[in-house]
Each structure stands twice: as structure tokens, then as C-alpha cells.
Design an enzyme around this catalytic site. Structure first.
Site: not given
Length: 408
Positions: A12, A15, A39-40, A198
Site C-alpha cells: 500500500d 505502487k 489493489g493498485h 504487496q
């Protein structure tokens, strides 16, 4: 040139935004690990996109993107994501490819994932997306790869709901497959951006085991997950936030105390939008952990760092960062492998002056307030790694480069 972008904390770190930002200089973007648990988030002209499996370079219309061999693919979620992109005017067809060595997540893996975590004496806090099950099947040599979808003997092992599910997506998946090693060799003279998922502290080998992801979120995963050798990686960049967050269970020595620092935690969490893009869960928040960050720099051979969310501290009179751990009265400056030691660790904090002004309009390092530069330079000195890019907001243009990684 080939650049690797990894998270240098527990995920988080931003990225998605930075890969999207750097993708302008690349021809191809390759995701090398993880699956739909990622979740980008990318914001372009006020419009937000949350990507889970599709590499973050997809918003650039002239880029092709690849889902690497180190990934585990959820076909249903993947095609829902691609439809979302299409509905938002992103023409992805002919630009998204999947390594024929990537593994497939079956729907029943999700429930298995949740049940396995619930049965643990020390639950991990999984996202329940079937990631861990898919990687476990892979390690046990019982997994299903994209290349296996047209292998009759392998497909004969599946029946019922599994077979019906695979039949539904088989042709569409096979139409996107690629021999990634051959493609990477063919494009060896092009600029390629490798996107991790991650963070370094969630890597299966070098992270806070067992509270880690099941894939290789370290920099070395870019080689194994993309079918190339480590000599073919030119630059390794690690992202970190100006503070610390973590999702799920596991040690986090710098976590804000819920009783004495609850108001501070809520302020940082709300201003930083610290809620999982995949799960919606509130992230645990705390002071920047420089012991962990320096470890991430060392174990991943980071060439430079990217600092995000620096603007979160704009209103603070002073800020603090962890420079050591106090473990049973002993001052420790190297990151421990022991979970027991990590759970006992108390942060040794150093104070820094605040800058009491908005950083939103800063577009160069020189325009940052002196106090902000002092904070950055302390981090660089502590980690012995330069900060090459700084982000002061969610939009693409709220970013500035001190050293362009595409320039040798």
C-alpha cells in the site's frame, strides 16, 4: 533499460501511481507476483482507477502489459477488471498478455483460503481471494497453469464446477497467452518496467513470516516471475510512505497506540485514505519504521527510494520516526527474524520539525520547505539509499523526480 518497482514496506505504498508515472518512459509493463489481492490505485485528471491484476501501465494507450509467471490469475476477476477498463474508455484489447506459466485460481480456492486462515492458531488475516491456496497448489506441484489449459490429460483431472468454470474462460485466456521468456529476450533492448505487488516486508522469504503473502514480493521476484535472470535487472526502486501502514495480522512495532494515539491514527488514516483498495479494511497506521525500511533496502539491493504521502504531515508541528527498537531493554537497530522479538519491540522515536505548509504545489526538491528536506535527508542517511522521486498527492502531476531512473 529494465526497472523494478517494489513496495519497501507492508504494501500500500503507492505502487500503482508510481508505475503509472514511470510507464511513460517504458515500452512494456510487467506484473511479476501476486494476484487479485493487490489493489493498485491510480488517479488521472481526478478519475480513480483501482487495478488488481492488470499492470498499472495499461492507462497509457501505447503500452503493452504482461501478467507474469509469478502471478496467480483469477479469470473471473480479471475479465471483470478488463470490462471496467473498457467501460471507462480504456481500449485494452491487443495490449494485455498473460505468461503461459502463470497459475490459475479456481473459485473454490476462495472459501478454502478463508477456512484455512480461520483454522489457524495465529490467523494471517488473508484477503480470502484464494491466493494462498493457489500458491500452495503450485508448491505442491498440483497447480494449474495457463499453459495447461490445452493439455487434454491435465484438463481431464477437472470435472463439475471446476470444469464448467475453466470451459467458460479457457479460450479467452489462451488468446492472451505469451511465452514471456521469449518475449523478454526479443525486447531486451527496450525499456521495460517490472511491477511488484504487496511489499518487501510481506515477501515469503524475507518478510515477517508467517505473516506474509504467499508470493515473491521481493525484488528478486522480478527475475523469477518474468522468466529472466538477475543480470537483466538494471535498476531497483523501493516505495515507502512517510509513515507506516499494515493490513492484516502480524507484528508492527511502530503502530499508533489505540488509547494514547487514537486521534493521531484516525487523522492519518482518513487523510491518507488508508482503507484497503481490495478489501475496504482500515489499515493499521504508525510512525515510519526506519529499521524495517533500511532492512528492505539491504535485502532488495535498492538503488533508490520513492517517498509517497509526504504531504500528510503538512499540518504537523513535529513528526516522529522510529530509529531503533527497544526489545526487553536492549536497543536493536537490525531487523529481527523472530516474530516473538518483533511483538515485544517498542519503537525508539526521533523527533523532526514540521513544515506547517502545503506541499501540494511543490514540483521540485528545491521548493520543499527546509524541514521537509531535513526529514528526507535523514532517511537517506539512515538507509544509505537516495530518495529519487517524491509524491505529494494522488494525481500524476503531484510527483517530482530528483533523479530519473530511465537515465543511466
Amino acid at each position: 533499460m529494465r526497472i523494478v518497482v517494489i513496495g519497501a514496506q507492508w504494501g500500500d505504498e503507492g505502487k500503482g501511481k508510481i508505475v503509472d508515472y514511470l510507464a511513460e518512459g517504458a515500452k512494456y509493463v510487467v506484473r511479476y507476483a501476486g494476484g487479485p489481492n493487490a489493489g493498485h490505485t491510480i488517479v488521472v485528471d481526478g478519475k480513480q482507477f483501482v487495478l488488481h491484476q492488470v499492470p498499472s501501465g495499461i492507462l497509457h494507450p501505447d503500452k503493452s502489459v504482461f501478467l507474469g509467471a509469478g502471478m496467480v490469475i483469477d479469470p473471473e476477476a480479471l475479465f471483470e477488471e478488463l470490462q471496467m477498463l473498457k467501460d471507462n474508455g480504456i481500449d485494452w484489447e491487443g495490449r494485455v498478455f498473460i505468461s503461459d506459466r502463470a497459475h490459475i485460481i479456481l473459485p473454490r480456492y476462495r472459501q478454502m483460503d478463508k477456512e484455512r486462515d480461520a483454522a489457524r492458531k495465529r490467523p494471517i488475516g488473508t484477503t480470502g481471494r484464494g491466493i494462498g491456496i493457489a500458491y500452495a497448489e503450485k508448491a505442491e506441484r498440483d497447480g494449474l497453469r495457463l499453459a495447461d489449459l490445452d493439455w487434454a490429460a491435465k484438463m481431464a483431472e477437472f470435472d463439475g464446477e471446476d470444469k464448467a468454470y475453466l470451459d467458460r474462460y479457457r479460450d479467452r485466456l489462451l488468446a492472451m497467452r505469451v511465452d514471456l521468456t521469449a518475449k523478454m529476450y526479443e525486447c531486451k533492448d527496450d525499456n521495460i518496467l517490472f511491477e511488484g505487488a504487496q511489499g518487501a516486508m510481506l515477501d515469503i522469504d524475507s518478510g515477517t513470516y508467517p505473516y506474509v503473502s504467499s508470493g515473491a514480493s521481493c525484488a528478486a521476484g522480478a527475475a523469477t516471475g518474468c522468466g529472466i535472470g538477475p543480470h537483466d535487472l538494471d535498476v531497483i526502486i523501493g516505495l515507502f510512505k512517510a509513515y507506516q501502514t499494515r493490513v492484516g495480522n502480524g507484528p508492527m512495532p511502530t503502530e499508533f497506540n489505540s488509547e494514547s494515539e487514537g486521534e493521531l491514527c484516525e487523522y492519518v488514516r482518513n487523510l491518507g485514505r488508508e482503507y484497503g483498495a481490495t478489501t475496504g479494511r482500515a489499515r493499521r497506521c504508525g510512525y515510519l519504521d526506519l529499521v524495517a525500511l533500511r532492512y528492505a533496502c539491504r535485502v532488495n539491493s535498492l538503488d533508490s527510494l520513492v517517498l509517497t504521502h509526504l504531504d500528510i504531515y503538512d499540518t504537523f508541528d513535529e513528526i516522529e520516526a522510529c530509529v531503533a527498537y527497544d526489545i526487553d531493554g536492549k536497543i536493536v537497530t537490525d531487523f529481527p527474524a523472530s516474530v516473538e522479538a518483533m511483538e515485544k519491540a517498542k519503537p525508539v522515536l526521533q523527533k523532526f520539525g514540521g513544515w506547517k505548509t502545503s506541499l501540494k504545489t511543490c514540483r521540485s526538491y528545491e521548493t520543499l520547505p527546509r524541514a521537509a528536506r531535513d526529514y528526507v535527508e535523514f532517511i537517506e542517511d539512515y538507509c544509505k539509499t537516495p530518495v529519487g522521486i517524491i509524491s505529494v498527492g494522488y494525481e500524476r502531476d503531484e510527483t517530482f523526480i530528483r533523479k530519473n531512473p530511465w537515465e543511466k
